[in-house]
Enzyme design. Structure first.
Site, PDB file in Angstrom:
ATOM      1  N   GLY A  47       0.790  -1.220   0.000  1.00  0.00           N
ATOM      2  CA  GLY A  47       0.000   0.000   0.000  1.00  0.00           C
ATOM      3  C   GLY A  47       0.819   1.266   0.000  1.00  0.00           C
ATOM      4  O   GLY A  47       0.463   2.253  -0.657  1.00  0.00           O
ATOM      5  N   THR A  48       1.917   1.285   0.738  1.00  0.00           N
ATOM      6  CA  THR A  48       2.741   2.489   0.814  1.00  0.00           C
ATOM      7  C   THR A  48       3.337   2.824  -0.545  1.00  0.00           C
ATOM      8  O   THR A  48       3.320   3.982  -0.982  1.00  0.00           O
ATOM      9  CB  THR A  48       3.857   2.307   1.859  1.00  0.00           C
ATOM     10  OG1 THR A  48       3.264   2.174   3.154  1.00  0.00           O
ATOM     11  CG2 THR A  48       4.800   3.495   1.862  1.00  0.00           C
TER      12      THR A  48
ATOM     13  N   ASN B  75      -7.867   4.400   8.682  1.00  0.00           N
ATOM     14  CA  ASN B  75      -7.311   3.221   9.342  1.00  0.00           C
ATOM     15  C   ASN B  75      -7.328   3.311  10.859  1.00  0.00           C
ATOM     16  O   ASN B  75      -7.289   2.286  11.539  1.00  0.00           O
ATOM     17  CB  ASN B  75      -5.876   2.974   8.858  1.00  0.00           C
ATOM     18  CG  ASN B  75      -4.967   4.150   9.155  1.00  0.00           C
ATOM     19  OD1 ASN B  75      -5.296   5.300   8.848  1.00  0.00           O
ATOM     20  ND2 ASN B  75      -3.812   3.889   9.737  1.00  0.00           N
TER      21      ASN B  75
ATOM     22  N   HIS C 151      -2.292  -7.647   2.775  1.00  0.00           N
ATOM     23  CA  HIS C 151      -2.231  -8.186   4.137  1.00  0.00           C
ATOM     24  C   HIS C 151      -3.312  -7.657   5.069  1.00  0.00           C
ATOM     25  O   HIS C 151      -3.437  -8.125   6.200  1.00  0.00           O
ATOM     26  CB  HIS C 151      -0.835  -7.952   4.732  1.00  0.00           C
ATOM     27  CG  HIS C 151      -0.580  -6.562   5.207  1.00  0.00           C
ATOM     28  ND1 HIS C 151      -0.597  -6.223   6.531  1.00  0.00           N
ATOM     29  CD2 HIS C 151      -0.276  -5.428   4.534  1.00  0.00           C
ATOM     30  CE1 HIS C 151      -0.320  -4.927   6.667  1.00  0.00           C
ATOM     31  NE2 HIS C 151      -0.121  -4.431   5.467  1.00  0.00           N
TER      32      HIS C 151
ATOM     33  N   THR D 111      11.247  -7.426 -11.612  1.00  0.00           N
ATOM     34  CA  THR D 111      10.622  -8.736 -11.800  1.00  0.00           C
ATOM     35  C   THR D 111       9.403  -8.876 -10.889  1.00  0.00           C
ATOM     36  O   THR D 111       9.491  -8.676  -9.681  1.00  0.00           O
ATOM     37  CB  THR D 111      11.627  -9.858 -11.483  1.00  0.00           C
ATOM     38  OG1 THR D 111      12.761  -9.713 -12.340  1.00  0.00           O
ATOM     39  CG2 THR D 111      10.996 -11.227 -11.692  1.00  0.00           C
TER      40      THR D 111
ATOM     41  N   CYS E 128       1.216   1.535  12.237  1.00  0.00           N
ATOM     42  CA  CYS E 128       2.448   2.144  11.727  1.00  0.00           C
ATOM     43  C   CYS E 128       2.998   3.197  12.678  1.00  0.00           C
ATOM     44  O   CYS E 128       4.148   3.595  12.569  1.00  0.00           O
ATOM     45  CB  CYS E 128       2.193   2.783  10.364  1.00  0.00           C
ATOM     46  SG  CYS E 128       1.570   1.630   9.139  1.00  0.00           S
TER      47      CYS E 128
END
Length: 384
Positions: free
Chosen positions: A66-67, A148, A198, A234, A322
């Site tokens: 997400g960041t 959040n 997640h 990749t 966070c």
């Protein structure tokens, strides 16, 4: 009771990922059969994720969480405007995740213009403030769909419509929204949408950015043509497969999840209010997502409360995972209730397996710990 921080990988997701962690290990950029197998899985995951969100397959870009998705959306838009000879400007709100606010302030330090809008008592950004901020245009308007820390829901349909009339692309951090409330980009005209795996029983470090066709975005990493050149490197095929599977399941189950979690959250809230009459419920004046309950308990040391609850077997947070370990107050709560409010904050967040027995136990533990800590603080010779 801290599922907004992260979730375990559910068995269906693990099973979907497993082949790409072992025998089907090819690089999706390779032209031999091993690469083609990986590429086919990657594109199938892209199609599955697009379908769950109401997007086109080519509008989905896989990133590493997400960041990164937030950063790519905001900085990519600012750079696109700069290269086109337009003054880069970002407009956002005071209650965004740090992945958005810190990115906006970093861009400001590098020469972009930044406007941070206030929110009302219910945690929503006033529509008139949005409209006024866009009078002179902007590179991007970034508004979090579901907060959040307190679970407040922004009126993204109205915000996106207002922004569209000004020709300003809207980015939304939908990390806490997808799978919790209805989220479809074919119904709400956002230009950019960030999500991660997640938070909804998918793998960590697997995320995506929806970029509506026609929106100009510049890459912030360089070194390859993967993901249309927008996110070189990749690709993590297993992560993409797991993310798409997790989102598909979460969106399919969203209505039932919301209904049952809202009932449990309400019961938890009522039991806490009955035992702590002065309890403050953050965001109660607005619309809230069903899985988050944030409360303030006056007269207690926040860190002592957190540690005491943990020792009793109750895992909660003091806000965002966070930042809950920081000593500084939450910027979200300061925006809602103003600076100087010293109430201890507890965020409960419910998962898909949270039971009523667990909710009752969480309320029991909280009330017991609060009573004990207050008794200790008020006892003669006691220590606060």
């Amino acid at each position: 009771m801290d599922y907004a921080a992260t979730t375990p990988v559910r068995e269906e997701v693990r099973s979907a990922m497993d082949p790409y962690l072992g025998e089907t290990f090819g690089n999706p950029s390779s032209i031999h059969r091993f690469g083609r197998q990986a590429s086919a899985a990657l594109e199938e995951a892209r199609s599955q994720l697009a379908e769950a969100l109401g997007a086109r397959r080519r509008e989905i870009y896989f990133v590493r969480g997400g960041t990164e998705s937030d950063n790519l959306a905001i900085l990519g838009r600012l750079e696109a405007d700069r290269l086109a000879g337009r003054a880069p400007r970002v407009v956002t709100t005071a209650v965004e995740h740090r992945a958005v606010l810190d990115t906006a302030h970093a861009a400001e330090a590098a020469g972009a213009s930044c406007t941070v809008l206030p929110v009302d008592a219910g945690g929503a950004v006033p529509l008139h403030a949005v409209e006024e901020s866009l009078v002179h245009g902007a590179s991007v308007l970034s508004v979090m769909w579901v907060n959040n820390e307190v679970g407040t829901v922004q009126p993204m349909d109205r915000i996106a419509e207002l922004s569209a009339t000004r020709g300003v692309p809207v980015h939304t951090d939908a990390v806490q929204a997808v799978g919790k409330i209805p989220v479809r980009v074919d119904e709400v005209p956002v230009a950019l949408l960030s999500l991660t795996g997640h938070k909804l029983y998918g793998p960590k470090s697997a995320g995506a950015l929806f970029v509506r066709q026609g929106v100009e975005l510049e890459a912030r990493l360089h070194g390859g043509s993967q993901e249309g050149g927008l996110r070189p490197g990749t690709q993590d095929v297993a992560g993409a497969v797991g993310l798409a599977t997790a989102v598909h399941l979460a969106v399919t189950e969203q209505e039932a999840f919301a209904r049952t979690r809202a009932t449990l959250r309400t019961e938890l809230e009522e039991r806490l209010q009955a035992g702590i009459p002065e309890l403050v419920v953050h965001g109660a004046a607005g619309v809230r997502a069903p899985h988050i309950l944030s409360v303030g308990i006056p007269g207690l040391d926040p860190q002592l409360l957190q540690v005491s609850l943990d020792l009793e077997g109750l895992a909660v947070s003091g806000g965002s995972a966070c930042s809950s370990g920081e000593a500084s107050p939450s910027h979200v709560l300061e925006a809602l209730r103003g600076p100087g409010d010293a109430a201890a904050v507890v965020r409960y967040s419910l998962g898909r397996a949270t039971s009523r027995d667990e909710v009752l136990r969480a309320a029991e533990i909280t009330l017991s710990v609060v009573e004990r800590l207050r008794g200790t603080a008020q006892a003669p010779g006691g220590s606060s």
